[in-house]
Design an enzyme around this catalytic site. Structure first.
Site, PDB file in Angstrom:
ATOM      1  N   TYR A 210       0.838  -1.199   0.000  1.00 38.31           N
ATOM      2  CA  TYR A 210       0.000   0.000   0.000  1.00 38.31           C
ATOM      3  C   TYR A 210       0.877   1.255   0.000  1.00 38.31           C
ATOM      4  O   TYR A 210       2.110   1.171   0.009  1.00 38.31           O
ATOM      5  CB  TYR A 210      -0.963  -0.038   1.189  1.00 38.31           C
ATOM      6  CG  TYR A 210      -2.026  -1.111   1.065  1.00 38.31           C
ATOM      7  CD1 TYR A 210      -2.902  -1.126  -0.017  1.00 38.31           C
ATOM      8  CD2 TYR A 210      -2.154  -2.121   2.015  1.00 38.31           C
ATOM      9  CE1 TYR A 210      -3.877  -2.101  -0.147  1.00 38.31           C
ATOM     10  CE2 TYR A 210      -3.126  -3.110   1.896  1.00 38.31           C
ATOM     11  CZ  TYR A 210      -3.986  -3.096   0.809  1.00 38.31           C
ATOM     12  OH  TYR A 210      -4.945  -4.072   0.680  1.00 38.31           O
ATOM     13  N   GLY A 361      -5.242 -13.482  12.537  1.00 35.95           N
ATOM     14  CA  GLY A 361      -6.186 -12.868  11.614  1.00 35.95           C
ATOM     15  C   GLY A 361      -7.264 -13.840  11.190  1.00 35.95           C
ATOM     16  O   GLY A 361      -8.352 -13.888  11.766  1.00 35.95           O
ATOM     17  N   CYS A 391     -11.900 -16.542   2.230  1.00 37.24           N
ATOM     18  CA  CYS A 391     -12.281 -15.246   2.798  1.00 37.24           C
ATOM     19  C   CYS A 391     -11.864 -14.118   1.856  1.00 37.24           C
ATOM     20  O   CYS A 391     -12.654 -13.214   1.538  1.00 37.24           O
ATOM     21  CB  CYS A 391     -11.689 -15.051   4.188  1.00 37.24           C
ATOM     22  SG  CYS A 391      -9.923 -15.385   4.309  1.00 37.24           S
ATOM     23  N   ALA A 437     -21.438 -30.495   4.572  1.00 39.11           N
ATOM     24  CA  ALA A 437     -22.823 -30.040   4.705  1.00 39.11           C
ATOM     25  C   ALA A 437     -23.555 -30.823   5.783  1.00 39.11           C
ATOM     26  O   ALA A 437     -24.219 -30.241   6.654  1.00 39.11           O
ATOM     27  CB  ALA A 437     -23.545 -30.168   3.364  1.00 39.11           C
TER      28      ALA A 437
END
Length: 691
Positions: A210, A361, A391, A437
């Protein structure tokens, strides 16, 4: 095991934390256009505070709306109107004994051109049109990608014109000195607002490519003025922000710097690009001298994605040497993530003096109660992060849809305050299939007080996960299976192995409801001549070990993620692999980090890749492939063929019994094939909604 270090209080500046557990910044898309926190975001953070975390650092929080917005649904601290709602969120965190820092951020060249100027305009339109604007915006947002592909958007800001960022691929331009000074002041103003909102401190994001890190790196900073050239000059931008915050907020207001100490270009074969650990340590020492209160050691950038946000193949703790190198040279506390995946690892790295605080995290996405479970001796109940990267993948995809990220192992992400009814009353629910599931359905039905009985034909649980864990470096998938089984059994579910479910078996149990979660079967298309030959297999037969090949020439047809992983397994067994893909690129639609992870290993093993061709026929010892869009045929030698052409739902039992009981449901791959996250979400949904 005792975790004394992990639960010893620690200080950052004058702020005392109740333990050494930190939830670092992660953007998941719970925000909104104007940058104020939504109810979902507040619920998400508060649940982690309830779960025992000592310090929570917010997601990337923009200080500039025009050039500094990284997403449509991002937290912001760019205006005074952000103070009051941030205070509400921080107060909720403080209620549970946790502290909160605000991470101040600007993306620089790592932004996408579509974001330039979009957010201020959208905020204005939202005030006029209300939520109708949001609905309209997210309908047209995907078309913005086409504008970016043609460079019909504004250029992003950077210290100097530099190559396009790997993950953004937008053109950039050099910032003027005036713009630099303005952004510095906006960082300072953001810190002032954070203090007014009651934040315990701020963190400056000088990592992962960044803007602040772009100034630090000689790869992205080619300036010849006071903000470029020498290390001292490249650090000037960061140090002026730090000094400005200390001057405006007082020396007692803590500032952490999240610092990439090694850009890791050498790890992707680009030796000599950017900076390495030696210079990163020098940066840490300069920050220590300048009055920073702690250093959050990180690594890499989006150009070297997998070396800060690791896929499942990486070994936990692989980069702890970076934190240790910084810790040795600075006097302030060191925070670090280091891919920590167990309480034991966390405690050991604290005891070894690698770091002072552990940053968890993705583990906090997977399980918001990680800290309390460890402290209470319930670590076997932790839902472990398996590093599947869903994610990040889902967050970036859903950003264009106006929704948030999902987690493969935690279907309650974004639903933290949903309450389960306790109305099961011991009624029996039969669940056929102990895959992701079925096991998730059993867990939540058990929590509601039903009596879930899971019928599994195999001797072990996991379903499709028992295939997914077989390729090299995929052992973390086993964590998912273990944790699903534990959650079931802790909540009263019974799993009956080696039990084939049929109409009589189900009828004998007199169920209140039946949930069919029988998974999927690999596709073997009969329309292609030769697919019935004895030398042709599906990925299932390779992965489950029923077929073992060695020293053979094997053609793998289809290069989706299952194809790539099957190819890697075949390579590990000393086969020569030829991958055939109908599209023009390998693994179309597969998340780029997975491709970047496995392709170097496949190439090193000598794998051949043939793209732009489809399989037209198989004969003994050969495959016939056709150039896509043409009549051109080509013969390729192959001893064996492995088909990786997808899967189809296995729902035959559902079709047999769906009219025989008032409540029969089909979920997961048995209904529609998908990912682990789709399976657990389906299990949670039926577990929550069964009436």
């Amino acid at each position: 095991m005792q975790y004394k270090k992990l639960f010893t209080p620690g200080k950052i500046g004058n702020v005392e934390l109740k333990n050494r557990i930190v939830m670092p910044p992660m953007m998941l898309g719970f925000g909104q256009m104007d940058g104020t926190p939504t109810k979902e975001m507040m619920d998400y953070y508060e649940e982690r505070a309830i779960g025992g975390c000592g310090l929570i650092v917010t997601e990337i929080t923009r200080v500039n709306d025009f050039s500094g917005a990284s997403a449509f649904a991002q937290l912001a601290i760019s205006h005074d109107y952000h103070i009051a709602p941030l205070k509400e969120m921080i107060d909720r965190i403080h209620r549970h004994g946790a502290k909160m820092f605000i991470q101040l951020h600007h993306p620089g060249r790592q932004n996408i051109g579509l974001m330039m100027g979009t957010v201020p305009l959208s905020i204005a339109m939202e005030r006029i049109m209300g939520k109708a604007y949001d609905r309209m915006f997210y309908k047209v947002a995907p078309f913005g990608k086409k504008l970016m592909e043609k460079d019909l958007v504004l250029k992003t800001w950077a210290p100097s014109k530099s190559p396009r960022a790997y993950s953004a691929e937008s053109k950039n331009r050099e910032m003027s000195v005036r713009e630099i000074k303005k952004i510095i002041q906006q960082f300072v103003d953001g810190a002032v607002r954070a203090k007014k909102a009651g934040a315990d401190g701020v963190e400056l994001h000088a990592a992962h490519g960044y803007l602040i890190q772009q100034f630090l790196s000689p790869y992205t900073n080619h300036r010849t003025d006071a903000y470029g050239g020498s290390l001292e000059n490249r650090m000037r931008f960061l140090l002026e922000i730090l000094q400005g915050i200390k001057s405006a907020c007082g020396k007692d207001f803590p500032v952490i710097v999240r610092l990439t100490v090694d850009e890791c270009y050498k790890e992707i074969g680009r030796e000599g690009v950017g900076y390495t650990l030696d210079e990163g340590v020098q940066m840490a020492k300069a920050l220590d001298k300048a009055g920073v209160d702690a250093i959050d050691v990180s690594s890499a950038s989006y150009d070297t994605y997998n070396y800060w946000l690791e896929p499942t193949s990486f070994e936990p703790g692989w980069r702890k040497y970076m934190a240790a190198a910084v810790k040795k040279e600075v006097s302030v506390p060191v925070l670090a993530a280091n891919l920590i995946r167990s309480p034991k690892q966390a405690e050991e790295q604290l005891e070894e003096g690698i770091q002072d605080f552990v940053c968890l995290g993705r583990p906090h996405i997977a399980d918001p109660h990680w800290a309390n479970k460890v402290m209470e001796g319930r670590e076997d109940e932790i839902k472990r992060c398996i590093c599947c990267l869903y994610c990040m993948e889902s967050m970036q995809h859903n950003a264009y849809c106006g929704t948030h990220a999902n987690c493969s192992v935690n279907p309650m992400l974004g639903h933290e305050k949903e309450q389960l009814k306790k109305d099961g009353n011991g009624r029996t629910v039969i669940i056929v299939g102990a895959g992701a599931a079925g096991l998730t359905a059993a867990e939540f039905l058990g929590k509601r007080g039903f009596k879930p009985i899971v019928l599994e034909k195999q001797a072990q649980a996991g379903g499709q996960l028992q295939l997914a864990d077989k390729p090299p470096l995929k052992d973390k998938i086993d964590w998912c299976v273990e944790d699903l089984v534990t959650a079931c059994e802790k909540n009263g579910a019974e799993i009956r192995y080696n039990t084939t479910a049929d109409e009589d078996t189900i009828a004998a149990l007199d169920p209140y409801a039946v949930v069919i979660a029988t998974g999927a079967l690999a596709v073997r298309p009969r329309s292609i001549p030769g697919t019935d030959l004895p030398t042709v297999y599906t990925t299932t037969e390779i992965l489950d070990g029923s077929v073992k090949l060695s020293g053979k020439k094997v053609a793998v047809i289809g290069s989706g993620m299952t194809g790539l992983e099957t190819a890697e397994m075949l390579c590990s067994q000393k086969n020569h692999v030829i991958m055939v893909e109908m599209a023009e690129t390998i693994a179309p639609g597969t998340w780029m980090q997975h491709i970047d992870d496995c392709m170097p290993r496949l190439k090193a093993a000598g794998t051949e890749f043939i793209t732009g061709h489809k399989l037209s026929a198989i004969t003994p010892g050969k495959i016939e492939i056709q150039k896509t869009g043409t009549e051109n045929l080509r013969l390729v030698d192959a001893d064996y063929v492995v088909l990786s052409l997808g899967v189809r739902p296995d729902n035959a039992l559902y079709e047999k019994i769906k009219g025989k009981y008032p409540r029969v449901f089909v979920i997961g791959d048995a209904e529609k094939t998908g990912r682990i996250a789709d399976a657990t979400a389906a299990g949670y949904k039926i577990g929550k909604e069964l009436q």
